[in-house]
Scaffold this motif. Structure first.
Motif, PDB file in Angstrom:
ATOM      1  N   GLY A 230       0.792  -1.221   0.000  1.00  0.00           N
ATOM      2  CA  GLY A 230       0.000   0.000   0.000  1.00  0.00           C
ATOM      3  C   GLY A 230       0.828   1.277   0.000  1.00  0.00           C
ATOM      4  O   GLY A 230       0.278   2.363   0.119  1.00  0.00           O
ATOM      5  N   THR A 231       2.147   1.157  -0.147  1.00  0.00           N
ATOM      6  CA  THR A 231       3.015   2.340  -0.177  1.00  0.00           C
ATOM      7  C   THR A 231       3.121   2.887  -1.593  1.00  0.00           C
ATOM      8  O   THR A 231       2.734   2.229  -2.571  1.00  0.00           O
ATOM      9  CB  THR A 231       4.427   2.011   0.332  1.00  0.00           C
ATOM     10  OG1 THR A 231       4.995   0.984  -0.498  1.00  0.00           O
ATOM     11  CG2 THR A 231       4.381   1.529   1.773  1.00  0.00           C
ATOM     12  N   VAL A 232       3.658   4.100  -1.702  1.00  0.00           N
ATOM     13  CA  VAL A 232       3.844   4.753  -2.997  1.00  0.00           C
ATOM     14  C   VAL A 232       5.269   5.292  -3.056  1.00  0.00           C
ATOM     15  O   VAL A 232       6.013   5.254  -2.069  1.00  0.00           O
ATOM     16  CB  VAL A 232       2.837   5.911  -3.193  1.00  0.00           C
ATOM     17  CG1 VAL A 232       1.411   5.392  -3.208  1.00  0.00           C
ATOM     18  CG2 VAL A 232       3.025   6.981  -2.108  1.00  0.00           C
ATOM     19  N   LEU A 233       5.657   5.791  -4.216  1.00  0.00           N
ATOM     20  CA  LEU A 233       6.938   6.479  -4.362  1.00  0.00           C
ATOM     21  C   LEU A 233       6.732   7.967  -4.131  1.00  0.00           C
ATOM     22  O   LEU A 233       5.810   8.573  -4.689  1.00  0.00           O
ATOM     23  CB  LEU A 233       7.533   6.242  -5.752  1.00  0.00           C
ATOM     24  CG  LEU A 233       7.946   4.801  -6.082  1.00  0.00           C
ATOM     25  CD1 LEU A 233       8.516   4.743  -7.503  1.00  0.00           C
ATOM     26  CD2 LEU A 233       8.959   4.270  -5.076  1.00  0.00           C
ATOM     27  N   LEU A 234       7.554   8.538  -3.298  1.00  0.00           N
ATOM     28  CA  LEU A 234       7.523   9.964  -3.027  1.00  0.00           C
ATOM     29  C   LEU A 234       8.748  10.628  -3.652  1.00  0.00           C
ATOM     30  O   LEU A 234       9.786   9.979  -3.852  1.00  0.00           O
ATOM     31  CB  LEU A 234       7.522  10.230  -1.516  1.00  0.00           C
ATOM     32  CG  LEU A 234       6.375   9.618  -0.717  1.00  0.00           C
ATOM     33  CD1 LEU A 234       6.613   9.823   0.773  1.00  0.00           C
ATOM     34  CD2 LEU A 234       5.038  10.222  -1.136  1.00  0.00           C
ATOM     35  N   ALA A 235       8.662  11.903  -3.935  1.00  0.00           N
ATOM     36  CA  ALA A 235       9.812  12.623  -4.484  1.00  0.00           C
ATOM     37  C   ALA A 235      10.787  13.000  -3.370  1.00  0.00           C
ATOM     38  O   ALA A 235      10.357  13.393  -2.285  1.00  0.00           O
ATOM     39  CB  ALA A 235       9.342  13.888  -5.201  1.00  0.00           C
ATOM     40  N   PRO A 236      12.088  12.827  -3.613  1.00  0.00           N
ATOM     41  CA  PRO A 236      12.695  12.255  -4.814  1.00  0.00           C
ATOM     42  C   PRO A 236      12.826  10.736  -4.710  1.00  0.00           C
ATOM     43  O   PRO A 236      13.365  10.233  -3.732  1.00  0.00           O
ATOM     44  CB  PRO A 236      14.075  12.919  -4.851  1.00  0.00           C
ATOM     45  CG  PRO A 236      14.399  13.175  -3.409  1.00  0.00           C
ATOM     46  CD  PRO A 236      13.096  13.443  -2.716  1.00  0.00           C
TER      47      PRO A 236
END
Length: 505
Positions: A230-236
């Protein structure tokens, strides 16, 4: 009271305070330098340390405009207030507010052993779109640009789980070649980082190959992908690692293209800033600041040449006043350093005078100029030499301390610079260890650092770099604890061996 008598009393007050505080100062190590607090105090001036100590003790707090106004008269009212503060200090046995508690050794960071291996250039966040993170959060690097010296051999980077930490999750990482070549400049590192419920930081490392070849700085890319749970990629979620060549192929901060120019090259002999070719010979001092005991006789200053050393070259040097006076405190010196083909360093010496009086530390400026045709200046091409008053300093040993009890950095700055000073003994090579540890800030807010600062003979200032994480959450001011420990050489820890870094939105 006659006007003349009042003037005499007013002018004598600082002296009386300084003399009276001798009994207090005997049990208190030197505090923050006044020049680090008040912008109008010249660094290394004879009252620099005294003004800082008076401010630390709460006796002299400066004016409303934030300045010290060292040459202003004081009124009877101001003098009464200062003496009241002094009396309160004496009533407390000369004690001041205690320094922050040392960081527990059991909670120290086990991060990279050297700031240089994770030093970063300031940059803006990735412009790519960012998915919305739920309770599980997302993964990101602390910054999008990193640097490492080619000879460091190992690069370690932290992956941060931010904006949520609920449940177990994984994220994959990989190195992607930029101008650096896999198996020639670095070894591939790829894998999966597993985060348990509540875990926020994991690390992976890459091996850097010291190829012994003079070449431009080179880059590779760090990439996160495939988050789970359920996680996502965050910047950067991607970052660039620049490998700084150590074989004379490029000067500091060159870009990776052989046709590029150095963005940090200093002014040429004509005084105007200009770009220089990557392999152009450049002259600079080995440090920004040097120190010498007043009774040391001479201070030796080293000038280095980077870039190509295949031909001969010259550069001029000279001294100038900055608190210390030529002819009284040091001997005015100038000349030309001649580098033969293959030479990388040259030295010159400046004589200093022991005046047998207690008048505080003083400084003078050293400057490089007029590099020969086909060469240029690099940073630092100016520096400062501090003459340490031996009548007012302990002999035989020295101390390490932070320049302030607290430092403040804006989150948007993305890097905090922490200054560590070497006082007293400036002979020989000495070192001290440093560690950061979370106060109210978490590792979502900064990257932990630890390592060793090594001071060469007569070097008196070093800087620690603490990477700061820029996020979009308003959290107010958060703190990081800083600790000095384990001094090596004839050195001890000064009063300010702990400090606090304040991170502000």
């Amino acid at each position: 009271m006659p006007k003349g008598s009042l003037r005499t009393l007013v002018l004598s007050a600082p002296f009386l305070i300084g003399v009276s505080l001798g009994s207090v100062a005997t049990g208190i190590a030197a505090g923050t330098l006044g020049s680090s607090i008040f912008p109008d105090i010249p660094q290394g001036s004879y009252y620099d340390e005294a003004a800082g100590e008076m401010n630390r003790l709460g006796i002299m707090k400066g004016f409303d405009d934030g300045k010290f106004h060292a040459n202003d008269y004081i009124t009877r009212g101001q003098m009464a207030v200062m003496f009241q503060r002094f009396a309160q200090t004496m009533n407390n046995g000369g004690s001041v507010s205690p320094a922050p508690s040392p960081v527990s050794s059991s909670s120290r960071s086990s991060s990279s052993s050297s700031v240089s291996s994770s030093s970063v250039s300031s940059s803006s966040s990735s412009s790519s779109s960012v998915a919305t993170a739920g309770d599980a959060g997302g993964f990101q690097f602390s910054l999008d640009k990193f640097q490492i010296g080619e000879g460091s051999k190992k690069f370690e980077v932290a992956v941060i789980r931010a904006k949520g930490k609920k449940g177990s999750a994984t994220v994959q990482y990989k190195l992607v070649a930029g101008t650096a070549t896999e198996n020639e400049d670095y070894n591939q590192a790829t894998g999966t980082l597993s985060f348990g419920d509540g875990e926020t930081v994991k690390k992976f490392s890459a091996t850097i190959i010291d190829d012994k070849i003079g070449e431009p700085n080179e880059t590779l890319n760090l990439v996160l992908s495939s988050p789970t749970g359920g996680t996502v990629l965050l910047a950067p979620s991607t970052a660039t690692l620049t490998i700084l060549d150590n074989d004379g192929g490029c000067t500091t901060n060159c870009t990776s293209s052989s046709s590029s120019t150095s963005s940090s090259s200093s002014s040429t002999s004509g005084g105007s800033s200009s770009s220089v070719a990557a392999n152009t010979p450049q002259y600079s001092f080995t440090a920004n600041t040097f120190g010498v005991n007043e009774n040391g006789g001479t201070v030796t200053v080293t000038v280095k040449r980077t870039g190509s050393t295949s031909s001969a070259g010259t550069v001029n040097y000279a001294t100038s006043n900055a608190g210390a006076t030529a002819g009284t405190h040091y001997i005015s010196t100038s000349g030309t350093l001649s580098f033969a083909a293959g030479d990388t360093t040259k030295t010159f010496t400046v004589g200093v005078t022991d005046n047998q009086t207690i008048d505080g530390n003083k400084s003078f400026i050293i400057t490089l100029s007029s590099p020969s045709s086909g060469t240029s200046l690099a940073t630092p091409s100016t520096g400062q030499v501090t003459i340490i008053d031996n009548e007012n300093a302990s002999s035989g040993s020295g101390t390490f301390k932070f320049s302030n009890t607290s430092f403040t950095v804006l989150e948007s700055a993305q890097i905090a610079y922490i200054t560590v000073q070497r006082l007293g003994n400036v002979d020989g090579t000495v070192s001290v260890q440093y560690t950061s540890n979370s106060g109210t800030a978490s590792l979502n807010d900064y990257t932990a650092v630890s390592g060793t600062l090594t001071f060469a003979p007569q070097e008196i200032v070093k800087t620690i770099e603490v990477p700061i994480v820029k996020d979009t959450v308003s959290e107010g001011t958060e703190t990081v604890n800083l600790l000095l420990s384990n001094p090596v050489g004839p050195m001890t820890l000064g009063t300010i061996y702990t400090a606090v870094l304040n991170i502000s939105d």
